[in-house]
Design a protein around this motif. Structure first.
Motif, PDB file in Angstrom:
ATOM      1  N   UNK A   1      -8.443  -6.756  -7.663  1.00 35.23           N
ATOM      2  CA  UNK A   1      -8.117  -7.123  -6.278  1.00 35.23           C
ATOM      3  C   UNK A   1      -7.393  -6.007  -5.518  1.00 35.23           C
ATOM      4  N   UNK A   2      -6.478  -5.316  -6.192  1.00 32.30           N
ATOM      5  CA  UNK A   2      -5.784  -4.225  -5.509  1.00 32.30           C
ATOM      6  C   UNK A   2      -6.750  -3.110  -5.120  1.00 32.30           C
ATOM      7  N   UNK A   3      -7.669  -2.759  -6.017  1.00 34.04           N
ATOM      8  CA  UNK A   3      -8.592  -1.674  -5.708  1.00 34.04           C
ATOM      9  C   UNK A   3      -9.579  -2.086  -4.608  1.00 34.04           C
ATOM     10  N   UNK A   4      -9.952  -3.370  -4.558  1.00 35.41           N
ATOM     11  CA  UNK A   4     -10.792  -3.829  -3.452  1.00 35.41           C
ATOM     12  C   UNK A   4     -10.028  -3.751  -2.132  1.00 35.41           C
ATOM     13  N   UNK A   5      -8.743  -4.119  -2.171  1.00 39.44           N
ATOM     14  CA  UNK A   5      -7.926  -3.989  -0.969  1.00 39.44           C
ATOM     15  C   UNK A   5      -7.825  -2.540  -0.528  1.00 39.44           C
ATOM     16  N   UNK A   6      -7.631  -1.627  -1.494  1.00 41.13           N
ATOM     17  CA  UNK A   6      -7.545  -0.205  -1.175  1.00 41.13           C
ATOM     18  C   UNK A   6      -8.858   0.287  -0.557  1.00 41.13           C
ATOM     19  N   UNK A   7      -9.984  -0.152  -1.110  1.00 40.10           N
ATOM     20  CA  UNK A   7     -11.285   0.259  -0.557  1.00 40.10           C
ATOM     21  C   UNK A   7     -11.439  -0.212   0.885  1.00 40.10           C
ATOM     22  N   UNK A   8     -10.996  -1.446   1.163  1.00 42.32           N
ATOM     23  CA  UNK A   8     -11.080  -1.946   2.541  1.00 42.32           C
ATOM     24  C   UNK A   8     -10.152  -1.164   3.466  1.00 42.32           C
ATOM     25  N   UNK A   9      -9.005  -0.738   2.964  1.00 44.57           N
ATOM     26  CA  UNK A   9      -8.085   0.062   3.781  1.00 44.57           C
ATOM     27  C   UNK A   9      -8.691   1.434   4.103  1.00 44.57           C
TER      28      UNK A   9
ATOM     29  N   UNK B   1      -3.290   1.053   7.560  1.00 48.90           N
ATOM     30  CA  UNK B   1      -4.328   1.244   6.541  1.00 48.90           C
ATOM     31  C   UNK B   1      -3.941   2.350   5.569  1.00 48.90           C
ATOM     32  N   UNK B   2      -3.423   3.457   6.079  1.00 50.63           N
ATOM     33  CA  UNK B   2      -3.012   4.553   5.195  1.00 50.63           C
ATOM     34  C   UNK B   2      -1.881   4.102   4.291  1.00 50.63           C
ATOM     35  N   UNK B   3      -0.885   3.424   4.870  1.00 43.89           N
ATOM     36  CA  UNK B   3       0.262   2.979   4.089  1.00 43.89           C
ATOM     37  C   UNK B   3      -0.150   2.000   2.997  1.00 43.89           C
ATOM     38  N   UNK B   4      -0.992   1.024   3.329  1.00 46.85           N
ATOM     39  CA  UNK B   4      -1.415   0.023   2.347  1.00 46.85           C
ATOM     40  C   UNK B   4      -2.303   0.641   1.277  1.00 46.85           C
ATOM     41  N   UNK B   5      -3.129   1.616   1.644  1.00 50.40           N
ATOM     42  CA  UNK B   5      -3.988   2.268   0.652  1.00 50.40           C
ATOM     43  C   UNK B   5      -3.148   3.039  -0.359  1.00 50.40           C
ATOM     44  N   UNK B   6      -2.148   3.758   0.125  1.00 49.50           N
ATOM     45  CA  UNK B   6      -1.287   4.536  -0.778  1.00 49.50           C
ATOM     46  C   UNK B   6      -0.484   3.602  -1.677  1.00 49.50           C
TER      47      UNK B   6
END
Length: 468
Positions: A18-26, A57-62
């Motif tokens: 789930x975290x990596x899917x969230x990162x991909x969306x970000x 988006x940048x902050x959440x991806x990092x």
């Protein structure tokens, strides 16, 4: 794709799904936001409408990538941490999506007191999402704080302190509406909207700001300590990696206990920096124009940090020069041979072979120590002291890869309390293997993510005779 990149990328994709899917969306939102900044010239409160989605988006991806990497490390309570990370991923995705949707509509995602039903629903969802993100991180920090989550003490302490700083930064987000004042602003369509609060102190929102961040240059801005605290986790991890890289050139830093103390100094100093930024913002003072009092406080913080770091390094030099200090990590077999007693019979560099005959127990007496090494917490060089690694999920294995049980060596086979330290068994050469990776992959970032000198140091740290 190159085989060099395929293996690390495959490991990354096996992190928390789930975290990596969230990162991909970000990352996708970053692309959309950049396009919006390039082709959409609408402005909201003096800033481009797509700037806020870009920053979120940048902050959440990092942050999401960092959290996924941490959860890939062996630790207890995996079911709990995985569930909490899923809560974070869902809440982070929903909140960032609301920010992007409101930007596309040309209206406000924060502090919007519009009476329209759609706006009210979005504000309720957004506020609850922020609370879920903070509580999930708080629970994760508590679960991981009571265990050692990385083989390297400095990296483990960086994770603990970094999560604490991140929770502090998230909590500071609740300070913004608590101190702000209500104001009226215009949407991109010209509609007047009541905002319940603002992030600026002493001046209204929407004034001159720094490039990209838009932090106020005319008054205080509470977004600054919020941002600095939120990304304290990344700062602490980078500090641990830099210390590991420096250890390749500076032998003093090869002791992970010393590096862990330096990480503690850095975390304390970073907390002081957050407090200083809060104090500056609440006095309606711009970041780029500090007064004499702020500069004096910053100088005092820098001086105290420097003194603490120097004290840690001096203490490390004193203990490093002690010939009886035997728990210092060694990186090569040659360094083991150079340890005190290294040329004596029975040590790794000695001539008497595996049985360890003739170890000079008299040297313990000459140094004023008990001849019973267990009584003062050390062992003659080359002795194996077991350590239970079940909590971290690591296995002890010899170089051939066959897992072995690590057992405590006893002097003369007559128990640890016997005073004759002359028959310590020479240890096998061992390596700590991560369950999901190879020995060559063990670096400061974990399996498969070794980084240059830091990775080489971490790998060589564990391919030496084990001292526990």
């Amino acid at each position: 794709m190159s085989p060099v990149l395929r293996a690390p990328l495959g490991r990354v994709m096996r992190w928390h799904r789930p975290l990596m899917l969230m990162v991909a969306s970000m990352l996708l939102l970053v692309v959309v936001s950049v396009a919006g900044l390039a082709f959409d010239d609408r402005v909201l409160l003096g800033a481009p409408v797509w700037l806020k989605p870009f920053k979120f988006a940048v902050s959440m991806a990092v942050y999401g990538t960092t959290l996924a990497w941490m959860l890939s490390l062996p630790h207890r309570g995996r079911r709990w941490t995985s569930g909490l990370a899923t809560v974070f991923a869902v809440a982070g995705f929903v909140d960032t999506a609301i920010v992007a949707i409101q930007a596309a509509r040309g209206t406000f995602s924060h502090f919007n007191k519009s009476t329209a039903s759609a706006e009210r629903v979005m504000q309720v969802i957004f506020g609850n999402g922020v609370l879920c993100i903070m509580l999930a991180n708080l629970a994760l920090a508590i679960i991981l704080a009571v265990q050692r989550v990385h083989a390297d003490r400095a990296m483990s302490r960086a994770i603990h302190t970094g999560l604490g700083l991140a929770v502090l930064g998230m909590a500071l987000g609740f300070l913004i509406p608590a101190q702000g004042t209500a104001q009226t602003a215009l949407t991109t369509g010209g509609e007047r909207v009541l905002l319940s609060s603002g992030h600026s102190v002493g001046v209204p929102d929407g004034g001159p700001g720094l490039p990209l961040t838009q932090w106020s240059t005319t008054g205080g801005d509470l977004r600054i300590p919020h941002f600095v605290g939120l990304h304290g986790l990344q700062f602490m991890l980078i500090a641990a990696l830099l210390l590991a890289a420096l250890a390749a050139r500076h032998p003093l830093l090869r002791d992970d206990r010393l590096r862990a103390r330096l990480i503690g100094v850095a975390a304390t100093s970073y907390t002081g920096l957050i407090a200083l930024l809060i104090w500056q913002a609440l006095r309606a003072q711009p970041l780029v124009r500090p007064d004499a009092l702020t500069l004096a406080a910053a100088a005092l913080l820098a001086a105290l940090t420097t003194l603490a770091a120097v004290a840690v390094l001096k203490a490390g030099r004193v203990s490093d020069g002690n010939p009886l200090r035997l728990n210092r990590p060694t990186s090569t077999a040659a360094e083991w041979a150079d340890l005190p007693y290294g040329s004596q019979a029975g040590s790794p560099g000695g001539p008497d072979g595996d049985r360890g005959r003739g170890h000079p127990a008299a040297a313990w007496k000459a140094a004023g120590r008990s001849t019973d090494p267990w009584s003062w917490g050390a062992q003659p060089p080359g002795a194996v002291r077991s350590r239970t690694l079940r909590s971290s999920g690591e296995d002890r294995a010899d170089i051939s890869g066959r897992t072995r049980r690590s057992t405590r060596c006893r002097p003369g086979g007559r128990g640890p309390g016997h005073a004759d330290a002359s028959r310590w068994r020479r240890p096998r050469r061992r390596v700590l293997l991560h369950p999901a990776g190879d020995a060559d992959d063990a670096g400061p970032l974990g399996p498969g993510l070794s980084l240059t000198a830091g990775g080489a140091l971490a790998a060589s740290r564990y391919v030496t005779p084990a001292m526990g």
